[in-house]
Design an enzyme around this catalytic site. Structure first.
Site, PDB file in Angstrom:
ATOM      1  N   PRO A  70      11.715  50.770  90.437  1.00  0.00           N
ATOM      2  CG  PRO A  70      13.630  52.078  90.079  1.00  0.00           C
ATOM      3  CD  PRO A  70      13.144  50.777  90.076  1.00  0.00           C
ATOM      4  CD  GLU A  71       6.022  50.499  88.481  1.00  0.00           C
ATOM      5  OE1 GLU A  71       5.872  50.952  87.472  1.00  0.00           O
ATOM      6  OE2 GLU A  71       6.021  48.964  88.397  1.00  0.00           O
ATOM      7  CG  HIS A 110      26.138  46.698  93.967  1.00  0.00           C
ATOM      8  ND1 HIS A 110      26.279  45.695  93.281  1.00  0.00           N
ATOM      9  CD2 HIS A 110      25.898  46.109  95.221  1.00  0.00           C
ATOM     10  CE1 HIS A 110      26.489  44.356  93.882  1.00  0.00           C
ATOM     11  NE2 HIS A 110      26.036  44.825  95.194  1.00  0.00           N
ATOM     12  NE  ARG A 119      17.480  41.853  90.337  1.00  0.00           N
ATOM     13  CZ  ARG A 119      16.326  41.299  90.058  1.00  0.00           C
ATOM     14  NH1 ARG A 119      15.392  41.935  90.780  1.00  0.00           N
ATOM     15  NH2 ARG A 119      15.903  40.362  89.308  1.00  0.00           N
ATOM     16  NE  ARG A 177      -5.254  45.177  71.213  1.00  0.00           N
ATOM     17  CZ  ARG A 177      -4.018  45.988  71.469  1.00  0.00           C
ATOM     18  NH1 ARG A 177      -3.792  47.030  71.330  1.00  0.00           N
ATOM     19  NH2 ARG A 177      -2.888  45.047  71.787  1.00  0.00           N
TER      20      ARG A 177
END
Ligand SMILES: [Zn+2]
Length: 270
Positions: A2-3, A91, A110, A151
């Site tokens: 999931p983003e 789960h 997971r 950077r």
């Protein structure tokens, strides 16, 4: 995984069923997430009314009258509403039962997700040092320009750094760099202010579009599978290594940057 758009879609999907509801009890079937679920979560949360469901980066903040449940979906977690008493499947680790007769059910095969309790969530160690939200005015191209000076790191891991801006995962970094025409390997410190302004605009546009598309799946949070519409966006670069660029036809290249696969067009991105 999931983003940010999927987490925001989850927030919008579950919030209407939670806010104003009193928690009747919390059932934890397996505490072993990324960190153990606090043993006293039931005692802390039961009897309290949920007053808000907010999001910070990819953390969901389920705010009770006193204290906040901080939840992260990890790699494979999801939250959805089911009828309390619906027998749990494998789960399905946590149920937060509500007076409405529904339960917020947390599933995570997971177990990289999190459910933590905090009286001061924004100062919690996981959240305190996060950069700004990408869709607010606190994030813009000027910030990217200023923080990148001097950077040498590649621009792609630079924009994926949570201290710079939160929520720009691999898909969105890849797609925003393509849309802005910036080679993901380029040193962050070598990119001009004008190009960073374009890049920030594309990050916002792509994330906002993903959230908007997620909105079409909000009804799936009750009775459904709680899986918002992942990957429904048209992708120009992410996952398309060795395929032709949709803009110019050149074969897209794949490289590793900061341990992540990075696809780009050698002609469109400089
Ligand atoms: Zn191209």
């Amino acid at each position: 995984m999931p983003e940010l758009p999927e987490v925001e879609t989850t927030r919008r999907g579950i919030a209407p069923h939670l806010v104003g509801q009193r928690v009747s009890r919390v059932i934890v079937r397996d505490r072993r997430l990324r960190w153990p679920i606090p043993e006293d979560l039931d005692v802390r949360l039961s009897g309290q009314k949920i007053v808000a469901v907010e999001r910070r980066a990819k953390y969901l903040l389920i705010e009770a009258e006193v204290g906040t449940l901080i939840s992260h979906l990890g790699m494979s977690g999801n939250l959805r509403l089911v009828d309390a008493g619906l027998p749990p499947l494998k789960h399905e680790h946590v149920d937060i039962e509500l007076e409405s007769g529904l339960a917020l059910r947390y599933t995570d095969p997971r177990r990289f997700g999190a459910m933590l309790w905090s009286l001061d969530p924004l100062n919690h160690e996981l959240l305190a040092r996060l950069g700004p939200e990408p869709l607010t005015d606190l994030f813009d191209g000027l910030r990217l320009f200023e923080l990148s000076r001097g950077r040498a790191m590649a621009v792609k891991p630079f924009i994926m750094d949570n201290a710079i801006v939160v929520g720009v995962g691999n898909i969105y970094a890849t797609e925003a760099l393509f849309a802005a025409g910036i080679d993901p390997r380029r040193a962050a410190g070598s990119i001009s202010k004008a190009r960073y302004i374009k890049l920030a605009t594309e990050i916002k546009r792509i994330l906002a579009a993903a959230i908007e598309r997620g909105g079409t799946t909000l009804r799936d949070f009750i009775g459904g599978d709680g899986q918002p519409g992942y990957f429904q966006q048209e992708l120009f670069a992410y996952g398309r290594g060795e395929q032709p660029c949709k803009v110019c036809g050149t074969t897209l290249r794949e490289v590793k940057l900061g341990q992540r696969a990075s696809v780009y067009c050698p002609k469109c991105q400089k």
